[in-house]
Scaffold this motif. Sequence first.
Motif, mmCIF file in Angstrom:
data_model
loop_
_atom_site.group_PDB
_atom_site.id
_atom_site.type_symbol
_atom_site.label_atom_id
_atom_site.label_comp_id
_atom_site.label_asym_id
_atom_site.label_seq_id
_atom_site.Cartn_x
_atom_site.Cartn_y
_atom_site.Cartn_z
ATOM 1 N N ALA A 19 -1.872 -10.599 11.934
ATOM 2 C CA ALA A 19 -0.687 -10.043 11.290
ATOM 3 C C ALA A 19 -1.020 -9.540 9.882
ATOM 4 N N THR A 20 -1.981 -10.121 9.207
ATOM 5 C CA THR A 20 -2.284 -9.736 7.825
ATOM 6 C C THR A 20 -3.372 -8.665 7.741
ATOM 7 N N GLU A 21 -4.252 -8.587 8.695
ATOM 8 C CA GLU A 21 -5.330 -7.587 8.664
ATOM 9 C C GLU A 21 -4.885 -6.297 9.335
ATOM 10 N N PRO A 22 -5.123 -5.144 8.679
ATOM 11 C CA PRO A 22 -4.767 -3.875 9.333
ATOM 12 C C PRO A 22 -5.736 -3.580 10.471
ATOM 13 N N SER A 23 -5.243 -2.841 11.419
ATOM 14 C CA SER A 23 -6.088 -2.510 12.567
ATOM 15 C C SER A 23 -7.096 -1.426 12.185
ATOM 16 N N LEU A 24 -8.068 -1.222 13.039
ATOM 17 C CA LEU A 24 -9.088 -0.202 12.806
ATOM 18 C C LEU A 24 -8.453 1.187 12.734
ATOM 19 N N GLY A 25 -7.468 1.414 13.599
ATOM 20 C CA GLY A 25 -6.756 2.697 13.589
ATOM 21 C C GLY A 25 -6.038 2.933 12.268
ATOM 22 N N ASP A 26 -5.416 1.845 11.729
ATOM 23 C CA ASP A 26 -4.734 1.968 10.426
ATOM 24 C C ASP A 26 -5.733 2.296 9.325
ATOM 25 N N LEU A 27 -6.880 1.623 9.339
ATOM 26 C CA LEU A 27 -7.906 1.876 8.321
ATOM 27 C C LEU A 27 -8.427 3.309 8.393
ATOM 28 N N ILE A 28 -8.678 3.785 9.594
ATOM 29 C CA ILE A 28 -9.155 5.161 9.757
ATOM 30 C C ILE A 28 -8.076 6.148 9.318
ATOM 31 N N GLY A 29 -6.831 5.849 9.627
ATOM 32 C CA GLY A 29 -5.724 6.701 9.193
ATOM 33 C C GLY A 29 -5.636 6.774 7.675
ATOM 34 N N GLU A 30 -5.788 5.628 7.007
ATOM 35 C CA GLU A 30 -5.753 5.600 5.537
ATOM 36 C C GLU A 30 -6.923 6.391 4.948
ATOM 37 N N ILE A 31 -8.094 6.237 5.555
ATOM 38 C CA ILE A 31 -9.258 6.985 5.074
ATOM 39 C C ILE A 31 -9.015 8.483 5.224
ATOM 40 N N GLY A 32 -8.443 8.884 6.346
ATOM 41 C CA GLY A 32 -8.136 10.295 6.567
ATOM 42 C C GLY A 32 -7.137 10.815 5.547
ATOM 43 N N GLN A 33 -6.104 10.031 5.253
ATOM 44 C CA GLN A 33 -5.116 10.437 4.250
ATOM 45 C C GLN A 33 -5.743 10.535 2.870
#
Length: 144
Positions: A19-33
Amino acid sequence: MALSFHERPEAPAAPPSAATEPSLGDLIGEIGQDLSQLVRDEIELAKAEIKQESTKAGKAVGMLGGAGYAGHAVLLFGSLTVVFALANVMDPAWAALIVTALWAVVGGVLYAMGRKRLRTVNLKPEQTVATLKEDARWARHPTS
């Protein structure tokens, strides 16, 4: 036969760490943004630098244009000087020669000033290049 609320089995609870760690998809999305924002910022900086240098170049080219016009006037008044000198050797020829000399001085001054300003123009966006190098260094060795 439907089960009542109290008879339904409970769904397994998610592990607390998930619940506290973001998923890999979220991390990649943030990097893209972040990358998109960085590219947009760099493009805006490059536009601002190029606009500033283009303004300087435009002014310098305007002075060179003025020097060209003055050079044309030198030819015009020089031709008039020759005409007056041949037609009437004394007074009108000397007046035309003085005007021609003045236009030659104006043209020389405008040319020198325009050339000096044109040498200060740098169309390479220095700040953008520096920040891109800094971004590349950061990407290779992130500190956080």
